[in-house]
Scaffold this motif. Sequence first.
Motif, short mmCIF file in Angstrom:
data_model
loop_
_atom_site.label_atom_id
_atom_site.label_comp_id
_atom_site.label_asym_id
_atom_site.label_seq_id
_atom_site.Cartn_x
_atom_site.Cartn_y
_atom_site.Cartn_z
N LEU A 67 -24.70 -20.19 1.83
CA LEU A 67 -23.67 -20.94 1.13
C LEU A 67 -22.58 -20.01 0.60
O LEU A 67 -21.39 -20.32 0.69
N THR A 68 -22.98 -18.88 0.07
CA THR A 68 -22.02 -17.88 -0.43
C THR A 68 -21.17 -17.35 0.71
O THR A 68 -19.94 -17.22 0.58
N SER B 246 -30.85 -22.36 -7.26
CA SER B 246 -31.27 -21.31 -8.20
C SER B 246 -32.17 -21.88 -9.29
O SER B 246 -33.20 -21.28 -9.64
N ALA C 152 -29.03 -26.93 2.49
CA ALA C 152 -29.31 -26.96 1.05
C ALA C 152 -29.82 -28.34 0.63
O ALA C 152 -30.77 -28.43 -0.16
N LEU D 140 -20.51 -26.68 -2.62
CA LEU D 140 -21.28 -25.47 -2.32
C LEU D 140 -21.79 -24.82 -3.61
O LEU D 140 -22.96 -24.44 -3.70
N GLU D 141 -20.91 -24.68 -4.57
CA GLU D 141 -21.29 -24.06 -5.85
C GLU D 141 -22.37 -24.88 -6.56
O GLU D 141 -23.32 -24.31 -7.11
N ASN E 256 -28.95 -19.90 -0.28
CA ASN E 256 -27.88 -19.53 -1.21
C ASN E 256 -26.97 -18.46 -0.61
O ASN E 256 -25.76 -18.50 -0.78
N LYS E 257 -27.56 -17.53 0.10
CA LYS E 257 -26.77 -16.49 0.78
C LYS E 257 -25.86 -17.12 1.83
O LYS E 257 -24.68 -16.75 1.94
N LYS F 219 -25.67 -24.29 -4.77
CA LYS F 219 -26.21 -22.96 -5.06
C LYS F 219 -26.88 -22.94 -6.44
O LYS F 219 -27.97 -22.39 -6.60
N GLU F 220 -26.24 -23.57 -7.39
CA GLU F 220 -26.79 -23.63 -8.75
C GLU F 220 -28.09 -24.43 -8.76
O GLU F 220 -29.08 -24.03 -9.39
#
Length: 140
Positions: free
Chosen positions: A82-83, A52, A134, A44-45, A79-80, A48-49
């Motif tokens: 995923l967070t 971005s 994603a 997930l991280e 991203n939201k 997200k990266e």
Amino acid sequence: MKKLLVCLVTLVGCQQSGDKKNVEQVHTQVMAIHDEVMPRSEELEDLKEAISHHIDSLSKIKPVPGNFQARQQEGILINKALTEADSLMYDWMNNYKADSIKAMDEAQAKAYLELELKKITTVKEKINGGIRQAEKFLGN
């Protein structure tokens, strides 16, 4: 009368034994789902990266493409999501009380675990859905 009493005691004993087995089965299901999705937190991280970076690289294109804002908004929403999925996982882990199950009777333990099974299943769906979304966004 004695035979009826013996049958009832046996039936109740079997029911309790069956409940205990069901409690163990539900607990095993809960932990299996946790163990399946927990390792995906790093994924997930990373996603997200990557999203971005993708959004940042789009902003450097001149002239700005017509669909840039829509694409940027899509990335921000993913991203939201995923967070949120990652937070749900950690919230579930912080609130899951495996030790308290031991203090419950079998019916309470089963009810608690079935509720936790629903919660962790929701976490799994959010994590897997977010990852699919994603990857599609990034073209993976």
